[in-house]
Design a protein around this motif. Structure first.
Motif, short mmCIF file in Angstrom:
data_model
loop_
_atom_site.label_atom_id
_atom_site.label_comp_id
_atom_site.label_asym_id
_atom_site.label_seq_id
_atom_site.Cartn_x
_atom_site.Cartn_y
_atom_site.Cartn_z
N ASN A 27 0.87 -1.18 0.00
CA ASN A 27 0.00 0.00 0.00
C ASN A 27 0.90 1.22 0.00
OD1 ASN A 27 -2.35 -1.59 0.14
ND2 ASN A 27 -2.11 -1.76 2.34
N LYS A 28 0.91 1.95 -1.11
CA LYS A 28 1.86 3.03 -1.31
C LYS A 28 1.17 4.38 -1.35
CE LYS A 28 4.83 0.01 -4.06
NZ LYS A 28 5.29 -0.65 -2.89
N GLU A 29 1.95 5.42 -1.06
CA GLU A 29 1.47 6.79 -1.16
C GLU A 29 2.52 7.60 -1.90
OE1 GLU A 29 -0.36 10.33 1.67
OE2 GLU A 29 0.54 8.57 2.60
N ASN A 78 -2.32 -2.47 -2.66
CA ASN A 78 -2.11 -3.85 -3.13
C ASN A 78 -1.41 -3.93 -4.49
OD1 ASN A 78 -3.51 -4.84 -0.81
ND2 ASN A 78 -5.41 -4.28 -1.82
N VAL A 79 -0.29 -3.24 -4.61
CA VAL A 79 0.48 -3.30 -5.84
C VAL A 79 1.96 -3.54 -5.55
CG1 VAL A 79 -1.07 -1.84 -7.21
CG2 VAL A 79 0.82 -0.79 -5.96
N ASP A 118 -6.50 -1.49 -10.68
CA ASP A 118 -6.70 -2.19 -11.95
C ASP A 118 -6.34 -1.29 -13.13
OD1 ASP A 118 -7.61 -4.59 -10.81
OD2 ASP A 118 -9.68 -3.86 -10.73
N ASP A 119 -6.82 -0.04 -13.08
CA ASP A 119 -6.48 0.92 -14.15
C ASP A 119 -4.99 1.21 -14.18
OD1 ASP A 119 -9.16 1.09 -14.84
OD2 ASP A 119 -9.48 3.03 -13.86
N THR A 128 2.15 -4.52 -10.79
CA THR A 128 1.27 -5.68 -10.70
C THR A 128 0.53 -5.66 -9.37
OG1 THR A 128 3.12 -6.99 -9.86
CG2 THR A 128 2.65 -7.14 -12.23
N LYS A 129 -0.62 -6.30 -9.37
CA LYS A 129 -1.40 -6.39 -8.14
C LYS A 129 -0.83 -7.48 -7.24
CE LYS A 129 -5.67 -5.59 -8.08
NZ LYS A 129 -7.11 -5.35 -8.18
#
Length: 131
Positions: A27-29, A78-79, A118-119, A128-129
C-alpha cells in the motif's frame, strides 16, 4: 509513471510524471513532482504547499529544477512496483528532503486520492497487483 487520475483517459494517464513514494509496502502513497515552471512562483497559479528543488544528485534524482506538489498524495493499494520504474541516477531522495516533504504535507488542506489499481496496472505494465 503514468497515473489514471481522475480516470484512465485523463492527462495524468497520458503523461509520464515522477513521484516520490512516501509510504512503502504493497500500500503506497505518492507525491507528484513536475518540471518547475515560472507560474509556480505566482501565488494565484501555484499549488499551495510546494518545494522547489534544483537538480542535485546529492539530494534528489531530478535532472531539472523540479516542483514537488505537497498539496495532494495518491494512494495505491495492493500493488508491486518493478524496480525498473525507479530513476537510474538515484532511486531515492535524501533524508533531509524526505523530512521536508513529510512536514509540508502535514496541513489541513492536504488531499489524498485513491487510485484504481486495476487501471494503474493496465497502463503501467511494470506494476502488478499483490492481491
Amino acid at each position: 509513471m503514468l497515473l489514471p487520475f481522475p480516470n484512465i483517459s485523463s492527462q495524468l494517464a497520458l503523461d509520464t510524471h515522477m513521484y516520490i513514494c512516501i509510504e512503502e509496502g504493497s500500500n503506497k502513497e505518492f507525491i507528484k513532482c513536475q518540471k518547475f515552471k515560472p507560474t509556480h512562483l505566482i501565488s494565484t497559479m501555484a499549488p499551495i504547499n510546494t518545494i522547489i528543488e534544483n537538480s542535485d544528485i546529492l539530494r534528489n534524482p531530478f535532472n531539472l529544477k523540479t516542483t514537488i506538489d505537497c498539496d495532494k498524495s495518491f494512494i495505491i493499494n495492493n500493488v508491486r512496483m518493478d524496480t525498473r520504474l525507479l530513476t537510474t541516477n538515484r532511486s531515492d531522495i535524501c533524508p533531509e528532503l524526505f523530512v521536508d516533504v513529510k512536514t509540508k504535507t502535514d496541513h489541513p488542506q492536504f488531499i489524498t486520492e485513491t487510485i484504481n489499481s486495476d487501471d494503474l496496472c493496465h497502463i503501467n505494465r511494470l506494476i502488478t497487483k499483490t492481491v
